[in-house]
Write a protein that holds these residues in place. Structure first.
Motif, mmCIF file in Angstrom:
data_model
loop_
_atom_site.group_PDB
_atom_site.id
_atom_site.type_symbol
_atom_site.label_atom_id
_atom_site.label_comp_id
_atom_site.label_asym_id
_atom_site.label_seq_id
_atom_site.Cartn_x
_atom_site.Cartn_y
_atom_site.Cartn_z
ATOM 1 N N GLU A 40 5.024 3.383 -0.649
ATOM 2 C CA GLU A 40 5.513 2.441 -1.661
ATOM 3 C C GLU A 40 6.837 2.914 -2.247
ATOM 4 O O GLU A 40 7.740 2.104 -2.495
ATOM 5 C CB GLU A 40 4.465 2.282 -2.757
ATOM 6 N N SER A 41 6.949 4.220 -2.443
ATOM 7 C CA SER A 41 8.181 4.764 -2.981
ATOM 8 C C SER A 41 9.340 4.537 -2.020
ATOM 9 O O SER A 41 10.447 4.173 -2.439
ATOM 10 C CB SER A 41 8.008 6.263 -3.254
ATOM 11 N N GLU A 42 9.093 4.740 -0.722
ATOM 12 C CA GLU A 42 10.152 4.554 0.261
ATOM 13 C C GLU A 42 10.561 3.091 0.372
ATOM 14 O O GLU A 42 11.746 2.768 0.508
ATOM 15 C CB GLU A 42 9.685 5.074 1.627
ATOM 16 N N LEU A 43 9.576 2.182 0.327
ATOM 17 C CA LEU A 43 9.869 0.753 0.438
ATOM 18 C C LEU A 43 10.412 0.168 -0.855
ATOM 19 O O LEU A 43 11.065 -0.889 -0.849
ATOM 20 C CB LEU A 43 8.601 -0.005 0.846
ATOM 21 N N GLY A 44 10.103 0.818 -1.977
ATOM 22 C CA GLY A 44 10.564 0.330 -3.271
ATOM 23 C C GLY A 44 9.758 -0.849 -3.782
ATOM 24 O O GLY A 44 10.253 -1.620 -4.609
ATOM 25 N N VAL A 45 8.539 -1.022 -3.290
ATOM 26 C CA VAL A 45 7.676 -2.115 -3.741
ATOM 27 C C VAL A 45 6.257 -1.585 -3.900
ATOM 28 O O VAL A 45 5.902 -0.533 -3.386
ATOM 29 C CB VAL A 45 7.662 -3.299 -2.729
#
Length: 289
Positions: A40-45
Motif C-alpha cells: 500500500e505504501s508503494e502504491l500510495g493507496v
C-alpha cells in the motif's frame, strides 16, 4: 513490488481476512500484514478497509486485484510451460507410420521437430495400419500416422493430416482405361485380406459388377508396384504411392474414383501422452496445416 506481496494480497482478498490468508499461506499473520502495508505504501493507496470484524477491498483494491490475479496467472502459465519444456527435452517419442501418407511429408516434419527439440529421441516404426494400431494399444508407439478408416475403434482419437486418392495401376505400356470393369478379367495384386486396401478393392469391384481375382498378395504398396511393373497383374494403389519414384507402371485415374480414407494422426484416448509426445503431436499437426 515483490511477487510475494502480490501473492499475499490475492490471498487476503480471496480469504476475506488476514488470519485465514496467513493460515492458508502457512506464514505468520504479522508477515502478511507487513507485506500488505509495504504494498500500500508503494502504491500510495489503501487496498483494504479494515474493521475489527472484517476486511474488505477498497475501490482501488478491487481494481488492483484484477491486475494482480492476471500477473499471477501469467506467472503460473510460464512456470507450467517451462516445466513442460524441460520434460520435452528429456523425452522420447515412438511413432508408427504406414507407407501411404498422401502428400504429407513425414521426413520433413520430423526433421523440423528434431531442429526444435534436438535432445528428443525419435523411434519410427512402419507397417500396415492394423498392425500399428495394435502397437498403439500395447503402448509400443505413442502416435500412429496412417489412413483413418470408417471403422476406427472408438478408443482411438484421430486428427486429419491430408487427403489421399486411389488410382488403377497397370503394367508399363498397357492401354489406359478409365473404368474398373475394364480389368475384370485381369489378375490383381493387393495387400492381405484384412487390409484397408483390400476392402477398397472389394467394394470398388462390387460396384463395377465383379469379384476381383487376387492372385498375388504382398505386404507393402512398394511391392505391389514392383509386381505390377513386372506384369504379374493390375492393382488399386494410393496415388501418392503410385507417383513415387520406382519401377515403371501405367497410372489410370478411374471414373468414378474409389474413395480412400483421409490420412490422419491417431492416438489412444486412454493413454496419456508424455510431454515429448504432446509436443511432437502439435508439431505434426502444424506441419500438415
Amino acid at each position: 513490488m515483490e511477487l510475494r506481496q502480490l501473492t499475499y494480497f490475492e490471498a487476503v482478498a480471496r480469504c476475506g481476512g488476514f488470519t485465514r490468508a496467513a493460515q492458508q499461506l502457512h506464514v505468520a499473520q504479522s508477515a502478511v500484514s507487513a507485506q500488505i502495508r509495504a504494498l500500500e505504501s508503494e502504491l500510495g493507496v489503501t487496498l483494504f478497509s479494515r474493521t475489527t470484524r472484517r476486511v474488505t477491498l477498497t475501490a482501488a483494491g478491487a481494481r488492483f486485484l484484477e491486475h494482480a490475479r492476471a500477473a499471477l496467472s501469467e506467472l503460473d502459465s510460464a512456470r507450467g510451460e517451462i516445466a513442460e519444456l524441460s520434460d520435452v527435452l528429456r523425452g522420447r517419442v515412438a511413432i508408427g507410420a504406414t507407407s501411404v501418407l498422401g502428400p504429407f511429408d513425414l521426413s520433413a516434419a520430423l526433421a523440423g521437430f528434431h531442429g526444435r527439440y534436438p535432445g528428443v529421441g525419435l523411434t519410427l516404426r512402419s507397417g500396415l495400419i492394423a498392425t500399428l494400431l495394435g502397437r498403439l494399444d500395447s503402448g509400443e508407439v505413442d502416435l500412429v500416422l496412417g489412413p483413418i478408416h470408417d471403422d476406427l475403434p472408438a478408443r482411438f482419437a484421430a486428427g486429419q493430416l491430408a487427403t489421399e486418392s486411389v488410382v488403377l495401376v497397370l503394367p508399363p505400356g498397357t492401354r489406359p482405361i478409365t473404368g474398373l470393369s475394364g480389368v475384370r478379367e485381369k489378375a490383381f495384386v493387393c495387400l492381405a485380406a484384412e487390409s484397408g486396401l483390400r476392402a477398397i478393392l472389394d467394394d470398388a469391384a462390387k460396384a463395377a459388377g465383379f469379384t476381383p481375382q487376387v492372385l498375388f498378395e504382398t505386404s507393402s504398396p512398394a511391392s505391389i508396384r514392383e509386381l505390377v511393373s513386372a506384369g504379374l497383374g493390375v492393382a488399386l494403389l494410393a496415388q501418392s504411392a503410385a507417383e513415387r519414384d520406382g519401377p515403371p507402371i501405367q497410372i489410370c485415374r478411374l471414373e468414378p474414383a474409389p474413395a480412400h480414407p483421409p490420412i490422419g494422426l491417431i492416438q489412444h484416448r486412454e493413454h496419456r501422452l508424455t510431454a515429448a509426445a504432446r509436443a511432437c503431436r502439435r508439431h505434426l499437426l502444424e506441419s500438415a496445416a
